[in-house]
Design a protein around this motif. Structure first.
Motif, mmCIF file in Angstrom:
data_model
loop_
_atom_site.group_PDB
_atom_site.id
_atom_site.type_symbol
_atom_site.label_atom_id
_atom_site.label_comp_id
_atom_site.label_asym_id
_atom_site.label_seq_id
_atom_site.Cartn_x
_atom_site.Cartn_y
_atom_site.Cartn_z
ATOM 1 N N SER A 1 -92.694 58.890 -74.927
ATOM 2 C CA SER A 1 -94.390 58.689 -75.879
ATOM 3 C C SER A 1 -95.815 59.242 -75.283
ATOM 4 C CB SER A 1 -94.396 56.728 -74.795
ATOM 5 O OG SER A 1 -94.333 57.672 -73.761
ATOM 6 N N GLN A 2 -94.887 60.563 -74.812
ATOM 7 C CA GLN A 2 -95.859 61.627 -74.616
ATOM 8 C C GLN A 2 -96.907 61.512 -73.467
ATOM 9 O OE1 GLN A 2 -96.730 63.281 -78.157
ATOM 10 N NE2 GLN A 2 -95.434 64.811 -78.268
ATOM 11 N N LEU A 3 -96.581 60.510 -72.648
ATOM 12 C CA LEU A 3 -97.798 60.037 -72.061
ATOM 13 C C LEU A 3 -98.821 61.437 -70.852
ATOM 14 C CD1 LEU A 3 -95.598 57.509 -69.846
ATOM 15 C CD2 LEU A 3 -96.928 57.292 -71.422
ATOM 16 N N GLU A 4 -99.481 60.791 -70.776
ATOM 17 C CA GLU A 4 -100.962 62.159 -70.147
ATOM 18 C C GLU A 4 -99.986 62.125 -69.001
ATOM 19 O OE1 GLU A 4 -104.782 62.147 -68.324
ATOM 20 O OE2 GLU A 4 -105.045 61.153 -70.623
ATOM 21 N N ASN A 5 -99.525 61.281 -68.273
ATOM 22 C CA ASN A 5 -98.694 61.632 -67.232
ATOM 23 C C ASN A 5 -97.653 60.761 -67.063
ATOM 24 O OD1 ASN A 5 -97.977 61.770 -63.788
ATOM 25 N ND2 ASN A 5 -100.305 62.081 -63.916
ATOM 26 N N ARG A 6 -96.098 61.795 -66.765
ATOM 27 C CA ARG A 6 -95.284 60.776 -66.634
ATOM 28 C C ARG A 6 -95.244 59.044 -65.405
ATOM 29 N NH1 ARG A 6 -91.382 57.476 -64.945
ATOM 30 N NH2 ARG A 6 -89.456 57.802 -65.480
ATOM 31 N N ASP A 7 -95.923 59.741 -64.150
ATOM 32 C CA ASP A 7 -95.963 59.089 -62.695
ATOM 33 C C ASP A 7 -96.834 57.594 -62.707
ATOM 34 O OD1 ASP A 7 -94.844 61.331 -61.842
ATOM 35 O OD2 ASP A 7 -96.464 62.062 -60.195
ATOM 36 N N HIS A 8 -97.463 57.567 -64.251
ATOM 37 C CA HIS A 8 -98.507 56.223 -64.384
ATOM 38 C C HIS A 8 -97.761 55.434 -64.803
ATOM 39 C CE1 HIS A 8 -102.246 59.064 -66.437
ATOM 40 N NE2 HIS A 8 -101.689 59.051 -64.594
ATOM 41 N N ILE A 9 -95.703 55.160 -64.427
ATOM 42 C CA ILE A 9 -94.904 54.194 -64.528
ATOM 43 C C ILE A 9 -93.874 55.199 -63.808
ATOM 44 C CG2 ILE A 9 -96.255 52.980 -67.295
ATOM 45 C CD1 ILE A 9 -92.835 55.353 -66.827
ATOM 46 N N ARG A 10 -93.599 53.343 -63.920
ATOM 47 C CA ARG A 10 -92.657 53.730 -63.081
ATOM 48 C C ARG A 10 -91.325 52.855 -63.335
ATOM 49 N NH1 ARG A 10 -92.635 56.395 -57.487
ATOM 50 N NH2 ARG A 10 -91.075 55.574 -57.331
ATOM 51 N N LYS B 1 -89.756 54.063 -82.322
ATOM 52 C CA LYS B 1 -91.009 54.183 -82.266
ATOM 53 C C LYS B 1 -92.613 53.473 -81.675
ATOM 54 C CE LYS B 1 -90.207 57.790 -86.440
ATOM 55 N NZ LYS B 1 -90.208 57.789 -87.594
ATOM 56 N N VAL B 2 -91.763 52.478 -82.071
ATOM 57 C CA VAL B 2 -93.381 51.388 -82.225
ATOM 58 C C VAL B 2 -92.976 51.253 -80.836
ATOM 59 C CG1 VAL B 2 -93.511 48.909 -81.950
ATOM 60 C CG2 VAL B 2 -92.926 50.237 -83.851
ATOM 61 N N TRP B 3 -91.899 50.951 -80.071
ATOM 62 C CA TRP B 3 -91.887 50.721 -78.364
ATOM 63 C C TRP B 3 -93.060 52.203 -77.911
ATOM 64 C CZ3 TRP B 3 -90.598 52.762 -73.997
ATOM 65 C CH2 TRP B 3 -90.122 52.533 -72.720
ATOM 66 N N SER B 4 -92.511 53.064 -78.062
ATOM 67 C CA SER B 4 -92.567 53.742 -77.354
ATOM 68 C C SER B 4 -94.577 54.279 -77.511
ATOM 69 C CB SER B 4 -92.443 55.961 -77.730
ATOM 70 O OG SER B 4 -91.102 55.941 -77.522
ATOM 71 N N ARG B 5 -94.821 53.943 -79.323
ATOM 72 C CA ARG B 5 -96.222 54.008 -79.560
ATOM 73 C C ARG B 5 -96.625 53.184 -78.398
ATOM 74 N NH1 ARG B 5 -96.976 52.197 -84.820
ATOM 75 N NH2 ARG B 5 -97.116 50.043 -83.587
ATOM 76 N N GLU B 6 -96.361 52.228 -78.228
ATOM 77 C CA GLU B 6 -96.900 51.082 -77.425
ATOM 78 C C GLU B 6 -97.273 51.374 -75.802
ATOM 79 O OE1 GLU B 6 -98.759 47.656 -77.725
ATOM 80 O OE2 GLU B 6 -98.021 48.503 -80.441
ATOM 81 N N LEU B 7 -96.010 51.983 -75.512
ATOM 82 C CA LEU B 7 -96.200 52.937 -73.875
ATOM 83 C C LEU B 7 -97.438 53.102 -73.878
ATOM 84 C CD1 LEU B 7 -95.248 52.695 -71.115
ATOM 85 C CD2 LEU B 7 -93.682 54.423 -71.696
ATOM 86 N N LYS B 8 -97.890 54.740 -74.733
ATOM 87 C CA LYS B 8 -98.789 55.258 -75.304
ATOM 88 C C LYS B 8 -100.368 54.645 -75.044
ATOM 89 C CE LYS B 8 -100.976 59.525 -75.561
ATOM 90 N NZ LYS B 8 -100.495 59.630 -74.016
ATOM 91 N N GLN B 9 -100.050 53.830 -75.872
ATOM 92 C CA GLN B 9 -101.297 53.070 -75.593
ATOM 93 C C GLN B 9 -101.856 51.915 -74.561
ATOM 94 O OE1 GLN B 9 -100.763 50.405 -78.890
ATOM 95 N NE2 GLN B 9 -101.421 52.138 -80.978
ATOM 96 N N TRP B 10 -100.925 51.561 -73.473
ATOM 97 C CA TRP B 10 -100.992 50.690 -72.833
ATOM 98 C C TRP B 10 -101.770 51.860 -71.605
ATOM 99 C CZ3 TRP B 10 -99.026 52.950 -68.485
ATOM 100 C CH2 TRP B 10 -99.386 51.841 -66.809
ATOM 101 N N GLU B 11 -101.249 52.768 -71.881
ATOM 102 C CA GLU B 11 -101.603 54.250 -70.658
ATOM 103 C C GLU B 11 -103.137 54.263 -70.981
ATOM 104 O OE1 GLU B 11 -100.821 58.599 -68.861
ATOM 105 O OE2 GLU B 11 -100.700 58.181 -71.085
ATOM 106 N N LEU C 1 -87.259 57.434 -75.327
ATOM 107 C CA LEU C 1 -88.659 56.791 -75.380
ATOM 108 C C LEU C 1 -89.701 56.801 -74.620
ATOM 109 C CD1 LEU C 1 -86.695 53.363 -76.433
ATOM 110 C CD2 LEU C 1 -87.104 55.260 -77.622
ATOM 111 N N ILE C 2 -89.378 56.559 -73.206
ATOM 112 C CA ILE C 2 -90.763 57.527 -72.637
ATOM 113 C C ILE C 2 -90.599 58.732 -72.604
ATOM 114 C CG2 ILE C 2 -91.600 57.858 -70.524
ATOM 115 C CD1 ILE C 2 -89.092 55.493 -69.220
ATOM 116 N N ASN C 3 -89.700 59.352 -72.732
ATOM 117 C CA ASN C 3 -89.927 61.370 -73.326
ATOM 118 C C ASN C 3 -90.763 61.526 -74.598
ATOM 119 O OD1 ASN C 3 -89.214 61.627 -70.850
ATOM 120 N ND2 ASN C 3 -86.649 62.589 -71.989
#
Length: 266
Positions: A68-77, A12-22, A64-66
């Motif tokens: 994070s609910q990124l606004e756009n998955r293409d923002h990261i590779r 959960k922390v990992w996914s949250r951090e990825l979302k915050q990075w975005e 974990l990436i899913n």
């Protein structure tokens, strides 16, 4: 922190951090630059996976990436190095593509034919136009398919890296080493681990009597650039005269990774 199987101790922390990075990247405008940097996730402890457990750990990052609910998955590779040709139970080359195809965007192939199933990969991987193929080499590992960058290698070997990218449809190539370790210019053997003066692409200015942080390009780096220039010119020519460009490329490298039909994997 990682667990023993190279997963986050808290998903959960990992996914949250990825979302915050975005959110940060969007607020800084990093993701809208026309020639901006690609932001790549690479799990170093799962480099060159060679066991079922490592592949399963890699696959867990898809969830974990899913999450994070990124606004756009293409923002990261997501990048995976190696992973093919290892005869891992339940993870043959086709299984790797099938299982990890929704996770991995950049497939970085180890520079030996055994680990480069190129007759299979381009057709299976690159269907959506988003995935990319790279090759990598580290002279310490001695990949036999890739021209070396060691001190006593012919300079033409470095120029051929660009040709290999062009002829095989790769997006690029990666060399692990850049320069000597500190204090090794006057004593190149100081590393002590039989590197054969690996990949000396730049010299550190402070070790040559210059100001600190002033890199000095080696002839090897200039030769790599010459190969990249060859590719740029071939691409321009291909837009005007594709047949002529193909003929020139064939003379430069009459046989490449994909075209070698020998049963010898190396």
């Amino acid at each position: 922190d990682e667990t023993r199987d190279s997963r986050p101790t808290s998903g959960k922390v990992w996914s949250r951090e990825l979302k915050q990075w975005e959110a940060l990247a969007l607020s800084r405008g990093w993701l809208k630059r026309p020639n901006g940097t690609d932001f790549i996730i690479f799990i170093n402890s799962l480099d060159e996976p060679n066991t079922p457990a490592k592949f399963e750990s890699l696959l867990s990052y898809k969830t974990l990436i899913n999450q994070s609910q990124l606004e756009n998955r293409d923002h990261i590779r997501f990048r995976m190095d190696g992973g093919f040709g290892g005869d891992v139970p339940d993870w043959d080359d086709r299984a790797v593509i099938r299982q990890l195809g929704g996770l991995v965007d950049d497939w970085n192939l180890c520079g030996a034919k055994r680990w480069m199933p190129l007759k299979l990969l381009p057709h299976q991987l690159l269907k959506d136009g988003n995935d990319r193929l790279f090759f990598y080499a580290s002279n310490t590992a001695g990949e036999p398919t890739i021209p070396p960058l060691v001190l006593d290698a012919p300079l033409a070997a470095m120029r051929a890296w660009g040709w290999l990218v062009y002829r095989n449809g790769f997006s690029g190539a990666l060399n692990w080493e850049v320069d000597y370790r500190p204090n090794c210019v006057k004593n190149p053997g100081c590393s002590g681990d039989m590197l054969n003066l690996d990949a000396n692409l730049i010299y550190r200015g402070e070790e040559l009597g210059l100001e600190p942080d002033v890199p000095v390009a080696s002839i090897r780096l200039k030769t790599l650039r010459r190969g990249a220039q060859d590719v740029a010119l071939l691409r321009l020519l291909a837009k005007k005269e594709p047949k002529i460009a193909a003929e020139i490329a064939a003379r430069l490298l009459p046989e490449t990774f994909i075209e070698n039909s020998s049963d010898n994997k190396y």
